[in-house]
Design an enzyme around this catalytic site. Sequence first.
Site, PDB file in Angstrom:
ATOM      1  N   SER A  60     -13.660  15.781   7.235  1.00 30.32           N
ATOM      2  CA  SER A  60     -13.331  17.200   7.003  1.00 30.32           C
ATOM      3  C   SER A  60     -14.386  17.963   6.210  1.00 30.32           C
ATOM      4  CB  SER A  60     -11.990  17.319   6.282  1.00 30.32           C
ATOM      5  OG  SER A  60     -10.967  17.399   7.221  1.00 30.32           O
ATOM      6  N   LYS A  97     -15.808  20.700   8.084  1.00 33.61           N
ATOM      7  CA  LYS A  97     -15.107  22.000   8.182  1.00 33.61           C
ATOM      8  C   LYS A  97     -15.811  23.058   7.342  1.00 33.61           C
ATOM      9  CE  LYS A  97     -10.356  20.239   9.059  1.00 33.61           C
ATOM     10  NZ  LYS A  97     -10.420  18.816   9.284  1.00 33.61           N
ATOM     11  N   TYR A 145      -7.411  19.461   0.174  1.00 32.44           N
ATOM     12  CA  TYR A 145      -6.087  19.228   0.740  1.00 32.44           C
ATOM     13  C   TYR A 145      -5.013  19.887  -0.113  1.00 32.44           C
ATOM     14  CZ  TYR A 145      -8.813  15.930   3.473  1.00 32.44           C
ATOM     15  OH  TYR A 145      -9.766  15.370   4.273  1.00 32.44           O
ATOM     16  N   VAL A 183     -11.487  12.657   4.728  1.00 31.07           N
ATOM     17  CA  VAL A 183     -10.786  11.373   4.653  1.00 31.07           C
ATOM     18  C   VAL A 183     -11.727  10.171   4.791  1.00 31.07           C
ATOM     19  CG1 VAL A 183      -8.530  12.232   5.386  1.00 31.07           C
ATOM     20  CG2 VAL A 183     -10.138  11.392   7.100  1.00 31.07           C
TER      21      VAL A 183
END
Length: 318
Positions: free
Chosen positions: A77, A80, A254, A272
Amino acid sequence: MQNRSPSKRLEPQSMDYRSVLEEIHAAVLPVVGRGRVADYIPELSRVPPDRFGMAVVTVRGEVYTVGDALTTFSIQSISKLFSLVMALQAEGDAVWDRVGREPSGTPFNSLVQLEHESGKPRNPFINAGALVITDILCTRFAVPENALAEFMQKLSGNQAVHYDRRVARSERTHADRNAAMAHFMKSFGNLRNSVELVLDAYCRHCAIEMNCVDLARAVSFLANHGRIPSSGEMVLGASLSKRLNAVMLTCGTYDAAGDFAFRVGLPAKSGVGGGIVAVMPNECGICVWSPSLDESGNSHAGTLALELLTTLTGRSIF
Ligand code: GLU
């Protein structure tokens, strides 16, 4: 480990990150491996849990490392963040018409808010938001995964950065939930390309492999008002760069972003694969990697290491 009093803080030019990183390494060693390595695909579940690396790349060009800082890992991630940078470069603030910038309060792969909010994801760092951002890149670039890999090569100065095809294939095979989100958003008109195209690109973005030094250098423009420190080239304008740092602080780790801001006090984005990138404004880009995750999905030892970094140096954004 001792707590340095603020009165003894060193000036930016004289900060001895080498000894700070060594102190952090010694302090986190007992908890390295605590937590769980991501196991939703076999390629990630096989990563040894007892790894730890950290790198600091200052805006003056100094590089400090400790542990496994040159070992590549799956950025997941963290991609992102960089796909969002590319979308902001392409479309500026229009990006926010299709994705919000509020913490979601739900897990990164949750579907629940999408129905109430008519297919507009809460922020670009949850999976639904990243799928919309990937859709923007699919419209703008013929091969969006190559575009992102090339962008990462440029920001990191490492031409060898690439995505791991096996990890990407495995991600794609296990992408049912992401596919559900993508179809759902398409039904609301918030996806312009085919679900298959967007998922292929998204899974390849997640499968990019980099090391801590690459990532610390890649994120350092965000510590430098949007300019690459070594060349002065503008990646984002100062205002967009400030805003991106704000979204990282509020949404980048998160569903634990509040606690992370409380403990660490730096804008950050985690994945992750166990990596976390962080930004110390006007000072440095940082990356820490340790694959075992806490219950929120953030690297357990990595979060502690960043907390120690701001404690030991007395520096954060606050
Ligand atoms: N490839 C992962 C997924 O889409 C990314 C997870 C993450 O790092 O948050 O589920």
